[in-house]
Design a protein around this motif. Structure first.
Motif, short mmCIF file in Angstrom:
data_model
loop_
_atom_site.label_atom_id
_atom_site.label_comp_id
_atom_site.label_asym_id
_atom_site.label_seq_id
_atom_site.Cartn_x
_atom_site.Cartn_y
_atom_site.Cartn_z
N ASP A 1 4.24 15.98 -0.05
CA ASP A 1 3.93 16.56 -1.36
C ASP A 1 2.81 15.79 -2.05
O ASP A 1 1.94 16.38 -2.69
N ARG A 2 2.84 14.47 -1.92
CA ARG A 2 1.80 13.66 -2.53
C ARG A 2 0.45 13.88 -1.86
O ARG A 2 -0.59 13.95 -2.52
N ILE A 3 0.45 14.01 -0.53
CA ILE A 3 -0.79 14.30 0.19
C ILE A 3 -1.36 15.63 -0.26
O ILE A 3 -2.56 15.77 -0.50
N GLU A 4 -0.50 16.63 -0.39
CA GLU A 4 -0.94 17.95 -0.85
C GLU A 4 -1.54 17.87 -2.25
O GLU A 4 -2.56 18.51 -2.56
N GLU A 5 -0.91 17.08 -3.11
CA GLU A 5 -1.41 16.93 -4.48
C GLU A 5 -2.80 16.29 -4.49
O GLU A 5 -3.71 16.75 -5.19
N LEU A 6 -2.97 15.22 -3.71
CA LEU A 6 -4.26 14.54 -3.67
C LEU A 6 -5.32 15.41 -3.01
O LEU A 6 -6.50 15.39 -3.41
N VAL B 1 -8.88 8.88 -6.25
CA VAL B 1 -8.15 9.65 -5.23
C VAL B 1 -8.41 9.06 -3.85
O VAL B 1 -7.49 8.88 -3.05
N TRP B 2 -9.66 8.74 -3.55
CA TRP B 2 -10.00 8.12 -2.25
C TRP B 2 -9.21 6.82 -2.07
O TRP B 2 -8.73 6.52 -0.98
N LEU B 3 -9.10 6.07 -3.13
CA LEU B 3 -8.41 4.78 -3.07
C LEU B 3 -6.94 4.97 -2.72
O LEU B 3 -6.39 4.25 -1.88
N GLN B 4 -6.30 5.94 -3.35
CA GLN B 4 -4.89 6.19 -3.05
C GLN B 4 -4.67 6.70 -1.63
O GLN B 4 -3.64 6.45 -1.02
N LEU B 5 -5.67 7.39 -1.10
CA LEU B 5 -5.55 7.98 0.24
C LEU B 5 -5.98 7.04 1.36
O LEU B 5 -5.69 7.30 2.53
N GLY B 6 -6.66 5.93 1.02
CA GLY B 6 -7.29 5.10 2.04
C GLY B 6 -6.41 4.72 3.23
O GLY B 6 -6.75 5.00 4.38
N PRO B 7 -5.26 4.06 3.01
CA PRO B 7 -4.42 3.67 4.15
C PRO B 7 -3.95 4.85 4.98
O PRO B 7 -3.91 4.79 6.22
N THR B 8 -3.62 5.96 4.32
CA THR B 8 -3.16 7.15 5.04
C THR B 8 -4.30 7.75 5.86
O THR B 8 -4.09 8.19 7.00
N MET B 9 -5.52 7.77 5.30
CA MET B 9 -6.66 8.28 6.05
C MET B 9 -6.98 7.38 7.25
O MET B 9 -7.37 7.86 8.31
N GLY B 10 -6.81 6.07 7.08
CA GLY B 10 -7.01 5.16 8.20
C GLY B 10 -6.07 5.48 9.34
O GLY B 10 -6.46 5.49 10.52
N MET B 11 -4.81 5.76 9.01
CA MET B 11 -3.82 6.13 10.02
C MET B 11 -4.21 7.44 10.70
O MET B 11 -4.11 7.58 11.93
N LEU B 12 -4.70 8.40 9.92
CA LEU B 12 -5.09 9.70 10.47
C LEU B 12 -6.24 9.54 11.46
O LEU B 12 -6.18 10.07 12.57
N THR C 1 0.85 -1.19 0.00
CA THR C 1 0.00 0.00 0.00
C THR C 1 0.89 1.24 0.00
O THR C 1 2.03 1.20 0.46
N PRO C 2 0.40 2.36 -0.53
CA PRO C 2 1.26 3.55 -0.66
C PRO C 2 1.65 4.15 0.69
O PRO C 2 0.87 4.15 1.64
N GLU C 3 2.88 4.64 0.75
CA GLU C 3 3.33 5.49 1.85
C GLU C 3 3.49 6.88 1.24
O GLU C 3 4.44 7.13 0.51
N LEU D 1 -6.56 16.13 5.60
CA LEU D 1 -5.35 15.91 4.82
C LEU D 1 -4.31 16.97 5.12
O LEU D 1 -3.10 16.69 5.15
N ARG D 2 -4.75 18.19 5.39
CA ARG D 2 -3.80 19.24 5.76
C ARG D 2 -3.10 18.90 7.07
O ARG D 2 -1.92 19.21 7.26
N LEU D 3 -3.81 18.26 8.00
CA LEU D 3 -3.20 17.85 9.26
C LEU D 3 -2.06 16.85 9.01
O LEU D 3 -1.02 16.90 9.64
N LEU D 4 -2.30 15.94 8.07
CA LEU D 4 -1.29 14.93 7.75
C LEU D 4 -0.04 15.54 7.15
O LEU D 4 1.06 15.05 7.37
#
Length: 213
Positions: free
Chosen positions: A78-83, A157-168, A72-74, A208-211
């Motif tokens: 910069d990538r979070i800001e882009e998404l 976009v949601w799919l790419q963010l999923g694991p990171t959002m779960g962590m948040l 899964t993506p880490e 996402l800004r918090l991340l």
């Protein structure tokens, strides 16, 4: 022919199941996946497992390293800001397109989803439940836009963010419905497009800004 059909069905089942898990934050960033593990879990050969993972890599839900490791993506800041910027562009437009079809039945449905977030706050795997209900809220609204290509882009976009959002959300331990969902509903009731777009833009980017800090 029957064997080919069975392989296709197995590939699709694995793909859809894994896609939901990733989108809803049920997997951690950087979590590795193996063909052997997927095949064992789903009771299939490596062929449908390989095809399902290949499809998820193509969507950006998984990454493939030069060594062949699938995970899964880490996401970098910069990538979070882009998404986040993509969400800020696509989702307010979807909401605006949905507004002319936002009848009372839709508003009541959105209110019900918000209430479910509150009622489920104490259950196990609360972060994943929160993400699932949050995305259901947005998808329910955006479906009224009748813009399938745009919605498909948002879901990628949601799919790419999923694991990171779960962590948040594991970190934040949210127990209440998102504040801006209420603002979105109020704007729908008022038929106020500018307020609706602002509320959606704020809602989809705040976490996402918090991340990215």
């Amino acid at each position: 022919m029957a064997s080919v059909g069975a392989t296709v069905l197995a590939h699709d089942r694995i793909y859809r199941t894994m896609r939901v898990r990733i989108m809803h934050g049920e997997m951690q960033p950087g979590q590795s996946l193996t063909l052997r593990g997927i095949g064992k879990e789903f009771g299939v050969s490596m062929t449908p497992a390989r095809e399902a993972l290949r499809r998820l890599v193509a969507e950006g839900a998984l990454t493939l390293s030069a060594s062949g490791r699938v995970s899964t993506p880490e996401l970098s800041n910069d990538r979070i800001e882009e998404l986040a910027a993509l969400r800020a562009l696509i989702e307010p437009e979807l909401a605006a397109r949905a507004l002319p079809r936002a009848h009372m039945a839709l508003i009541e449905r959105l209110q019900t989803i918000n209430q479910r977030i509150v009622e489920q706050r104490a259950i196990k795997h609360a972060a994943q439940t929160y993400i699932r209900a949050n995305l259901e809220f947005h998808r329910t609204l955006y479906l009224r836009a009748q813009a399938p290509a745009m919605l498909a882009m948002a879901e990628t976009v949601w799919l790419q963010l999923g694991p990171t959002m779960g962590m948040l959300y594991d970190r934040l331990r949210r127990t209440e419905a998102p504040y801006y969902h209420k603002v979105i509903i109020a704007a729908l009731k008022a038929g106020d497009e500018s307020s609706l777009k602002l509320a959606v833009r704020t809602d989809v980017t705040r976490g996402l800004r918090l991340l990215a800090q």
